[in-house]
Design an enzyme around this catalytic site. Sequence first.
Site, PDB file in Angstrom:
ATOM      1  N   SER A 177      -8.233  -7.154   8.709  1.00 30.57           N
ATOM      2  CA  SER A 177      -7.424  -5.937   8.694  1.00 30.57           C
ATOM      3  C   SER A 177      -6.197  -6.140   7.801  1.00 30.57           C
ATOM      4  O   SER A 177      -6.328  -6.338   6.603  1.00 30.57           O
ATOM      5  CB  SER A 177      -7.053  -5.541  10.124  1.00 30.57           C
ATOM      6  OG  SER A 177      -6.466  -4.266  10.166  1.00 30.57           O
ATOM      7  N   GLU A 195      -8.176  13.035   1.262  1.00 34.77           N
ATOM      8  CA  GLU A 195      -7.781  13.864   0.134  1.00 34.77           C
ATOM      9  C   GLU A 195      -8.480  13.365  -1.127  1.00 34.77           C
ATOM     10  O   GLU A 195      -9.091  12.296  -1.135  1.00 34.77           O
ATOM     11  CB  GLU A 195      -6.260  13.794  -0.077  1.00 34.77           C
ATOM     12  CG  GLU A 195      -5.432  14.233   1.109  1.00 34.77           C
ATOM     13  CD  GLU A 195      -3.948  14.094   0.833  1.00 34.77           C
ATOM     14  OE1 GLU A 195      -3.513  14.408  -0.296  1.00 34.77           O
ATOM     15  OE2 GLU A 195      -3.224  13.659   1.741  1.00 34.77           O
ATOM     16  N   HIS A 208     -10.962  -1.443   7.091  1.00 36.64           N
ATOM     17  CA  HIS A 208     -11.372  -0.319   7.949  1.00 36.64           C
ATOM     18  C   HIS A 208     -11.877   0.800   7.025  1.00 36.64           C
ATOM     19  O   HIS A 208     -11.547   1.975   7.208  1.00 36.64           O
ATOM     20  CB  HIS A 208     -10.195   0.197   8.790  1.00 36.64           C
ATOM     21  CG  HIS A 208      -9.593  -0.816   9.712  1.00 36.64           C
ATOM     22  ND1 HIS A 208     -10.157  -1.164  10.921  1.00 36.64           N
ATOM     23  CD2 HIS A 208      -8.465  -1.562   9.589  1.00 36.64           C
ATOM     24  CE1 HIS A 208      -9.398  -2.068  11.519  1.00 36.64           C
ATOM     25  NE2 HIS A 208      -8.370  -2.331  10.723  1.00 36.64           N
TER      26      HIS A 208
END
Length: 273
Positions: free
Chosen positions: A129, A147, A171
Amino acid sequence: MEQASTLVIGGAEDKVNGLEILQTFWRRAGGEDARLGIIPAASGEPAIIGGIYQRLFENLGCKSVQVLDVREREQSEDPHWLTRLRDMTGIFLTGGDQLRLATLLADSPLLDALHFYRERGTLTLAGTSAGAAAMGYHMIAGGGNGECPHPALVNMAGGLGFLPGVIVDQHFHNRNRVARLFSAVVMHPECLGIGVDEDTCAVFEPTGELQVVGRGTVMILDAGEASYFCEPQPHSTTPISAHNLRVHLLRRGDRFDVERRRVLPPVLRHCPV
């Protein structure tokens, strides 16, 4: 001596069932002879997170596991880190906030010691992570999702420099981060974009190749032969235009030559790493 392997983990790695990724790190760091250090500096709860990974690796059968609980910049400035890390065979950087991690470690004796032993080939390094995001010189410190790609979508900062030619996002598909990786790579086209899913790991070998472990995918974004970029203005919300980008999607067993930027024949799917 060649530098050791570096494991870039997308986060949320399996800690209960097969523990494939954690076992891969454990084996690469020496298996039953492994002497590990856990650095939970990215976490807001370093004692808890450090303790979780300490117990996991102790249960796998490591020779020793220490939590290197660095919470203040002064701790990473300790000149004795080169001695303290000398006998360790693996370092695991946990998740949390990659900007916090980089702020605590950047340009410190602790980071210098990690680079020294990794390049010497005696220290296997893993980050999950936030620990994965900090691996490059250019680091995605944050940003939006959902977006179209544009410069304001991603916040960049300086990373830890273990993998200087890549920009890592984690992720990846799980949090819809494709657009922000595209945005980062268009701003730094000399770098490969590496997007790693949860419970998935990109293993960077000393030979310069990458191999995928785990249940998800690794996306590689290569702008090295792009024929056109619009001029991305920092903090602009204008959509990015870029032509002839190369995208590779790799799964377990797939390999990629990072230096030559080409896909290699996969290893056997069920072959242990």
